[in-house]
Motif scaffolding. Structure first.
Motif, PDB file in Angstrom:
ATOM      1  N   PHE A  24      22.006 -68.930  77.934  1.00  0.00           N
ATOM      2  CA  PHE A  24      23.080 -68.364  77.129  1.00  0.00           C
ATOM      3  C   PHE A  24      22.813 -68.445  75.619  1.00  0.00           C
ATOM      4  CE2 PHE A  24      25.288 -68.451  81.088  1.00  0.00           C
ATOM      5  CZ  PHE A  24      26.099 -67.334  81.004  1.00  0.00           C
ATOM      6  N   TRP A  25      21.966 -69.388  75.191  1.00  0.00           N
ATOM      7  CA  TRP A  25      21.815 -69.605  73.756  1.00  0.00           C
ATOM      8  C   TRP A  25      20.372 -69.688  73.288  1.00  0.00           C
ATOM      9  CZ3 TRP A  25      26.087 -68.532  71.404  1.00  0.00           C
ATOM     10  CH2 TRP A  25      27.303 -68.758  72.055  1.00  0.00           C
ATOM     11  N   GLN A  26      19.410 -69.621  74.186  1.00  0.00           N
ATOM     12  CA  GLN A  26      18.011 -69.758  73.796  1.00  0.00           C
ATOM     13  C   GLN A  26      17.203 -68.510  74.142  1.00  0.00           C
ATOM     14  OE1 GLN A  26      16.299 -74.022  74.247  1.00  0.00           O
ATOM     15  NE2 GLN A  26      17.560 -73.718  76.060  1.00  0.00           N
ATOM     16  N   THR A  27      16.163 -68.277  73.334  1.00  0.00           N
ATOM     17  CA  THR A  27      15.211 -67.220  73.664  1.00  0.00           C
ATOM     18  C   THR A  27      14.198 -67.751  74.680  1.00  0.00           C
ATOM     19  OG1 THR A  27      13.706 -67.830  71.867  1.00  0.00           O
ATOM     20  CG2 THR A  27      15.425 -66.205  71.368  1.00  0.00           C
ATOM     21  N   GLN A  28      13.483 -66.825  75.289  1.00  0.00           N
ATOM     22  CA  GLN A  28      12.479 -67.190  76.297  1.00  0.00           C
ATOM     23  C   GLN A  28      11.255 -67.803  75.616  1.00  0.00           C
ATOM     24  OE1 GLN A  28      11.520 -68.318  79.262  1.00  0.00           O
ATOM     25  NE2 GLN A  28      12.636 -66.578  80.151  1.00  0.00           N
ATOM     26  N   ASP A  29      10.569 -68.691  76.310  1.00  0.00           N
ATOM     27  CA  ASP A  29       9.346 -69.281  75.802  1.00  0.00           C
ATOM     28  C   ASP A  29       8.159 -68.857  76.662  1.00  0.00           C
ATOM     29  OD1 ASP A  29      10.549 -70.841  77.898  1.00  0.00           O
ATOM     30  OD2 ASP A  29       9.014 -72.355  77.557  1.00  0.00           O
ATOM     31  N   ILE A  30       6.965 -68.933  76.093  1.00  0.00           N
ATOM     32  CA  ILE A  30       5.717 -68.730  76.851  1.00  0.00           C
ATOM     33  C   ILE A  30       4.826 -69.922  76.504  1.00  0.00           C
ATOM     34  CG2 ILE A  30       3.764 -67.208  77.307  1.00  0.00           C
ATOM     35  CD1 ILE A  30       5.435 -64.870  76.298  1.00  0.00           C
ATOM     36  N   GLU A  31       4.881 -70.910  77.363  1.00  0.00           N
ATOM     37  CA  GLU A  31       4.257 -72.198  77.068  1.00  0.00           C
ATOM     38  C   GLU A  31       2.756 -72.079  76.851  1.00  0.00           C
ATOM     39  OE1 GLU A  31       4.033 -76.636  79.097  1.00  0.00           O
ATOM     40  OE2 GLU A  31       5.574 -75.209  79.732  1.00  0.00           O
ATOM     41  N   VAL A 226      16.791 -57.243  65.726  1.00  0.00           N
ATOM     42  CA  VAL A 226      18.146 -56.848  66.126  1.00  0.00           C
ATOM     43  C   VAL A 226      18.471 -57.544  67.438  1.00  0.00           C
ATOM     44  CG1 VAL A 226      19.672 -54.960  66.790  1.00  0.00           C
ATOM     45  CG2 VAL A 226      18.005 -54.623  64.951  1.00  0.00           C
ATOM     46  N   ILE A 227      19.628 -58.190  67.475  1.00  0.00           N
ATOM     47  CA  ILE A 227      20.075 -58.959  68.638  1.00  0.00           C
ATOM     48  C   ILE A 227      21.380 -58.361  69.131  1.00  0.00           C
ATOM     49  CG2 ILE A 227      20.767 -61.268  69.435  1.00  0.00           C
ATOM     50  CD1 ILE A 227      19.221 -62.374  66.953  1.00  0.00           C
ATOM     51  N   THR A 228      21.527 -58.201  70.436  1.00  0.00           N
ATOM     52  CA  THR A 228      22.794 -57.693  70.950  1.00  0.00           C
ATOM     53  C   THR A 228      23.876 -58.752  70.788  1.00  0.00           C
ATOM     54  OG1 THR A 228      22.576 -58.556  73.211  1.00  0.00           O
ATOM     55  CG2 THR A 228      21.611 -56.396  72.762  1.00  0.00           C
ATOM     56  N   ASP A 229      25.118 -58.306  70.659  1.00  0.00           N
ATOM     57  CA  ASP A 229      26.225 -59.226  70.859  1.00  0.00           C
ATOM     58  C   ASP A 229      26.181 -59.657  72.325  1.00  0.00           C
ATOM     59  OD1 ASP A 229      28.499 -60.753  70.532  1.00  0.00           O
ATOM     60  OD2 ASP A 229      29.603 -59.177  69.478  1.00  0.00           O
ATOM     61  N   GLU A 245      15.542 -55.633  69.762  1.00  0.00           N
ATOM     62  CA  GLU A 245      14.568 -56.552  70.349  1.00  0.00           C
ATOM     63  C   GLU A 245      15.170 -57.467  71.410  1.00  0.00           C
ATOM     64  OE1 GLU A 245      12.912 -54.871  66.928  1.00  0.00           O
ATOM     65  OE2 GLU A 245      14.715 -56.125  66.940  1.00  0.00           O
ATOM     66  N   LEU A 246      16.193 -58.203  71.044  1.00  0.00           N
ATOM     67  CA  LEU A 246      16.634 -59.316  71.881  1.00  0.00           C
ATOM     68  C   LEU A 246      17.986 -59.047  72.521  1.00  0.00           C
ATOM     69  CD1 LEU A 246      16.184 -62.222  72.910  1.00  0.00           C
ATOM     70  CD2 LEU A 246      17.214 -63.038  70.776  1.00  0.00           C
ATOM     71  N   GLU A 247      18.016 -59.084  73.854  1.00  0.00           N
ATOM     72  CA  GLU A 247      19.275 -58.982  74.598  1.00  0.00           C
ATOM     73  C   GLU A 247      19.761 -60.390  74.929  1.00  0.00           C
ATOM     74  OE1 GLU A 247      21.008 -57.153  78.805  1.00  0.00           O
ATOM     75  OE2 GLU A 247      18.855 -57.466  78.540  1.00  0.00           O
ATOM     76  N   MET A 248      21.024 -60.658  74.581  1.00  0.00           N
ATOM     77  CA  MET A 248      21.605 -61.953  74.901  1.00  0.00           C
ATOM     78  C   MET A 248      22.897 -61.755  75.681  1.00  0.00           C
ATOM     79  SD  MET A 248      19.583 -64.341  73.853  1.00  0.00           S
ATOM     80  CE  MET A 248      20.594 -65.831  73.870  1.00  0.00           C
ATOM     81  N   PRO A 249      23.258 -62.683  76.591  1.00  0.00           N
ATOM     82  CA  PRO A 249      22.428 -63.814  77.010  1.00  0.00           C
ATOM     83  C   PRO A 249      21.407 -63.357  78.053  1.00  0.00           C
ATOM     84  CG  PRO A 249      24.473 -63.864  78.217  1.00  0.00           C
ATOM     85  CD  PRO A 249      24.556 -62.680  77.287  1.00  0.00           C
ATOM     86  N   VAL A 277       8.174 -56.971  70.307  1.00  0.00           N
ATOM     87  CA  VAL A 277       7.683 -58.338  70.501  1.00  0.00           C
ATOM     88  C   VAL A 277       7.205 -58.908  69.162  1.00  0.00           C
ATOM     89  CG1 VAL A 277       5.876 -59.749  71.579  1.00  0.00           C
ATOM     90  CG2 VAL A 277       7.106 -58.041  72.929  1.00  0.00           C
ATOM     91  N   ASP A 278       6.505 -58.105  68.392  1.00  0.00           N
ATOM     92  CA  ASP A 278       5.978 -58.548  67.097  1.00  0.00           C
ATOM     93  C   ASP A 278       7.117 -58.983  66.172  1.00  0.00           C
ATOM     94  OD1 ASP A 278       3.488 -58.697  65.394  1.00  0.00           O
ATOM     95  OD2 ASP A 278       4.735 -57.418  64.129  1.00  0.00           O
ATOM     96  N   ARG A 279       8.189 -58.186  66.107  1.00  0.00           N
ATOM     97  CA  ARG A 279       9.314 -58.532  65.236  1.00  0.00           C
ATOM     98  C   ARG A 279      10.012 -59.799  65.724  1.00  0.00           C
ATOM     99  NH1 ARG A 279      10.033 -52.520  64.666  1.00  0.00           N
ATOM    100  NH2 ARG A 279      11.341 -52.528  66.529  1.00  0.00           N
ATOM    101  N   LEU A 280      10.167 -59.934  67.028  1.00  0.00           N
ATOM    102  CA  LEU A 280      10.811 -61.120  67.566  1.00  0.00           C
ATOM    103  C   LEU A 280       9.965 -62.369  67.322  1.00  0.00           C
ATOM    104  CD1 LEU A 280      13.208 -62.308  69.134  1.00  0.00           C
ATOM    105  CD2 LEU A 280      11.885 -61.983  71.221  1.00  0.00           C
ATOM    106  N   LEU A 281       8.661 -62.251  67.490  1.00  0.00           N
ATOM    107  CA  LEU A 281       7.782 -63.395  67.248  1.00  0.00           C
ATOM    108  C   LEU A 281       7.879 -63.856  65.794  1.00  0.00           C
ATOM    109  CD1 LEU A 281       4.532 -62.479  69.241  1.00  0.00           C
ATOM    110  CD2 LEU A 281       6.229 -64.234  69.810  1.00  0.00           C
ATOM    111  N   ASP A 282       8.054 -62.916  64.886  1.00  0.00           N
ATOM    112  CA  ASP A 282       8.198 -63.290  63.478  1.00  0.00           C
ATOM    113  C   ASP A 282       9.452 -64.135  63.275  1.00  0.00           C
ATOM    114  OD1 ASP A 282       7.070 -63.145  60.857  1.00  0.00           O
ATOM    115  OD2 ASP A 282       8.718 -61.829  60.294  1.00  0.00           O
TER     116      ASP A 282
END
Length: 811
Positions: A24-31, A226-229, A245-249, A277-282
């Motif tokens: 609900f509050w975190q972005t995905q990780d790629i360990e 840009v993140i969704t509400d 870029e980012l859909e939440m949650p 992906v590039d913008r989100l990684l930044d």
């Protein structure tokens, strides 16, 4: 691309996974690639990092954080530097709580006084809102974390906010509803933006390429995320194409699989995904480096004192007959009103902060020097009339020289997800005021609420102080203004009409079903009242002081305006000098005046200062719908310097050579807009303005309910199951309201009744997916058993998918 080499190492599945939340509050990780999750938290006026695990849904209580005054309050300071200071302290707390993205500030316009979330927004004016927001953003991001400006865009009502289609003409969109965002992007350099729930002219905002690509990316040069509400994604593929870029949650991978399938089928170019992906990684890497893992605390007392200073500078003195304020030494004061004992100091919903410290009025009198002879609540907080309370309050009032009467709106009246029903203070509070006036006319009313209210009772009070929602230190700040320790310097960031029917949008607010029409166009707030010559209770920019100021010696050149400001009173004080501009040409309709600059200055008694307010790229511009760009009209412009929009002290003119662009309008067909009298614009005239026919404002009751229909529409569902569900929800809401569980009742209205069906999938963190939702819709539309079987079958499939994903993740 900035991270091209890293992206080249990713699988398609890994890239797609970054496009939605981990929970609900975190972005995905790629360990394996060293890409960690970052944490997002609500935070317009204080951080709400929920205390429970981030995979728990709902509006859970946050860990303790400083509750600063809300945006509507701080806007009354007219001090962008003060906003930046709030931002700095918010950013420090974000770092201490390991929050990478702070979801705020909100810069939506106060189109209508009844919007339930107005307490979270700055102003009815885009220039003021934008400048304040840019200050907040600079302060927050000075710590390396990210602000997230919201809600982009034209989200100006709470009812049906997830489905309503906002119908607005292009010029109004640009000049009124996007200018604050433009300033936030260009001057604040925000790293992230939150898209709004609603549609804009037929297309959901996070899928709207004109908004997201033409304006945000190309025209403004925005390169951030840009993140969704939360739950605000409709069609994930269209959102990605628009640059969201980012859909939440999280959707537990469901929409990631949609992206993967579309790329494999050739429906979307993988390069588009790579750019996102590039913008989100930044955002991830730039904010992660700011988090000091060793720092877990901040100076609570220091932050509390800052909150108090902000509240003090934001309080507005609206009336001071007979110089009843500041309170004279030795005056016996009766304190009456529930809000004195239990302060209303913040909003409700996603912005609800768990304060570190909370000042109470009754505990702060001794240090204020004000002599209190007692306290009575006087009224029940949620509106029930109680004559015994009134009688006891009157007995106390008789014994006092002065009555401090604390009134306002309660927490469930102003709340996210709901709009107010009217502009009134609750009747039981007004009854109390009238009763007290009969026994003691020396009343000083202190109002606590986040937006404009009607005041037909104003002649019954000698003093009127508006604290708005002053945060955790607001109670002490109020007493310091009442005592005279602080000279009030706040000025209203919104107009107070005499009555709600005077507002230009009242015939078209809120949109009840499919659409909401912005027929008033450019003419919101003071732009309407001043142009149409409508009397108001308090004008935009209004606020009294314990001293007086004189304006003189105006001088204008191409760079700006200068003038002399003198404190002609006996106390040091701060004055907000305001620059308004009006175009004297009638070829293109415009408001009679528009705010184009302001400054706040501290001046000692008897002192004079030379003030300069520069012109900028927004001073003379208008958006031309014929050329589809900003233009300047060759014309003489009236330059006005005032203490409010209605109190203009100095005027002069300047001729500006314009761009001589094609005239965009047929004056004969837009009479309302050329006169500014837009409170009753016809359908034909509005269609002439927007250049197309209006869509049907009503729900289509003949077709089966679909993904973007709300649960409230189950009232006319073809299936008995849907109608029973609707009436059960409505009954539960009324029952909870009746027994006093009003906050819970509001959550039902916000989170269930006005939720579109797709929200069941988008907001449940993968518990329900879209195929299961198809089954629920079958049940609602009259195929109960078929739908039930489909839902169960798809649930089993989903559990198998989750099991496979979990197994792969553990390997």
């Amino acid at each position: 691309m900035k991270y091209g080499e890293l992206i080249a190492e990713m699988t398609l599945e890994e890239k797609a996974s970054l496009m939605s939340g981990k929970d609900f509050w975190q972005t995905q990780d790629i360990e394996r690639l060293g890409i960690n999750s970052i944490f997002l938290a609500d935070g317009p006026h204080g951080i709400r990092r929920q205390a429970v695990a981030s995979n728990k849904m709902g509006l859970n209580q946050g860990v303790p954080a400083t509750c600063y005054p809300t945006a509507a309050t701080v806007a009354n300071s007219w001090n962008a530097e003060l906003g930046e200071k709030v931002g700095e302290y918010l950013g420090e707390e974000a770092v201490s709580q390991k929050v990478h993205v702070l979801l705020g500030p909100g810069v939506n316009m106060k189109r209508n006084p009844l919007c339930g979330r107005n307490f979270e927004y700055f102003s009815e004016d885009p220039y003021l809102a934008g400048k304040m927001a840019a200050g907040y953003i600079r302060g927050i991001q000075a710590h390396g974390v990210s602000a997230c400006v919201k809600h982009f865009a034209v989200n100006n009502q709470e009812e049906k906010r997830m489905t309503i289609d906002t119908i607005v003409d292009e010029r109004t969109l640009r000049e009124i509803y996007l200018t604050a965002f433009e300033i936030a992007v260009k001057e604040g350099n925000t790293k992230s933006i939150m898209s709004s729930y609603n549609k804009l002219n037929g297309t959901y905002t996070n899928e709207n390429k004109h908004l997201m690509q033409d304006i945000l990316r190309r025209e403004w040069g925005y390169t951030g995320t840009v993140i969704t509400d939360w739950g605000g994604s409709n069609d994930r593929l269209q959102g990605l194409l628009a640059g969201n870029e980012l859909e939440m949650p999280t959707t537990s991978g469901e929409t990631d699989r949609e992206i993967i399938a579309a790329i494999k089928k050739g429906e979307i170019d993988e390069a588009i995904l790579d750019e996102s992906v590039d913008r989100l990684l930044d955002l991830v890497f730039s904010t992660e480096s700011a988090i000091d893992r060793s720092k877990t605390e901040f100076d609570m007392e220091k932050h509390h004192r800052v909150s108090q200073k902000v509240a003090e500078e934001s309080i507005v003195l609206l009336k001071n007959d007979d110089d009843i304020l500041p309170l004279k030494f030795g005056k016996k004061v009766a304190v009456i009103g529930d809000f004195a004992q239990n302060a209303r100091y913040q909003g409700a919903g996603s912005s609800l902060v768990n304060p570190t410290i909370l000042d109470h009025t009754m505990d702060s009198f001794e240090e204020s020097g004000i002599l209190s002879i007692g306290y009575e609540p006087g009224f029940e907080r949620y509106g029930k009339r109680n004559q015994q309370m009134i009688d006891r309050a009157c007995i106390l009032a008789k014994k006092a020289d002065v009555v401090l009467l604390y009134i306002g709106l309660d927490e469930v009246t102003e709340a996210e997800g709901l709009d107010r029903k009217d502009m009134k203070i609750p009747e039981n509070q007004v009854d109390l005021l009238h009763a007290i006036h009969e026994v003691n006319p020396n009343i000083i009313a202190i109002i606590s609420c986040g937006s404009a209210v009607e005041m037909p009772w104003i002649d019954k009070v000698k003093g009127l102080l508006h604290s708005y929602l002053g945060g955790q230190a607001g109670a002490r700040a109020i007493l310091r203004v009442l005592s005279g320790d602080v000279n009030p310097s706040g000025k209203l960031a919104e107009t107070y009409p005499l009555k709600y029917e005077d507002t230009p949008s009242y015939r078209h607010f809120p949109g009840r079903e499919a659409t909401v029409e912005y027929r008033e166009g450019l003419f919101i707030g003071y732009r309407y009242y001043d142009t149409a010559d409508i009397n108001v209770l308090f004008p935009f920019g209004y606020g009294l002081s314990y001293t007086t100021f004189e304006y003189s010696d105006i001088n204008i050149d191409r760079q700006g305006v200068s003038f002399r400001l003198t404190n002609t009173g006996s106390k040091a004080g701060m004055e907000v000098a305001q620059l308004y501009v009006g175009c004297r040409s009638d070829k293109i309709f415009r408001p009679s005046k528009e705010l184009k600059g302001f400054t706040k200055v501290l001046i000692n008694a008897g002192e004079s200062k030379t003030i300069q307010i520069p012109f900028d790229d927004k001073t003379f511009r208008y958006f031309n719908v014929a050329t589809n760009q900003w233009e300047k009209e060759s014309a003489e412009y009236k330059i006005m310097i005032g203490s409010s929009s209605a109190d203009i002290r100095l005027t002069d003119t300047i001729y500006i050579e314009g761009t001589d662009a094609q005239l965009p309008y047929d004056k004969e067909k837009l009479h309302s807009y050329y006169t500014g009298k837009v409170n009753n614009v016809s359908k034909d005239e509005f269609e002439q303005l927007i250049g197309r026919e209006l869509p049907d404002p009503s729900w289509d009751r003949d077709k089966p309910l679909g993904y973007n229909d709300t649960i409230a529409q189950c009232q006319y569902a073809k299936g008995l199951f849907g109608r029973i569900a609707y009436h059960t929800i409505v009954f539960t809401h009324h029952f909870l309201w009746k027994i006093g569980k009003r906050s819970t009742a509001n959550i039902i209205m916000m989170s269930i009744l006005n939720l579109p069906f797709r929200g069941i999938a988008r907001m449940t963190g993968g518990i329900v997916n879209m195929p299961m939702l198809d089954g629920i819709l079958m049940m609602v539309n009259g195929h109960f058993f078929k739908g039930l079987w489909h839902t169960v079958k798809e649930k089993v499939k989903l559990q198998k998918i989750h099991k496979v994903v979990k197994t792969k993740g553990s390997q």
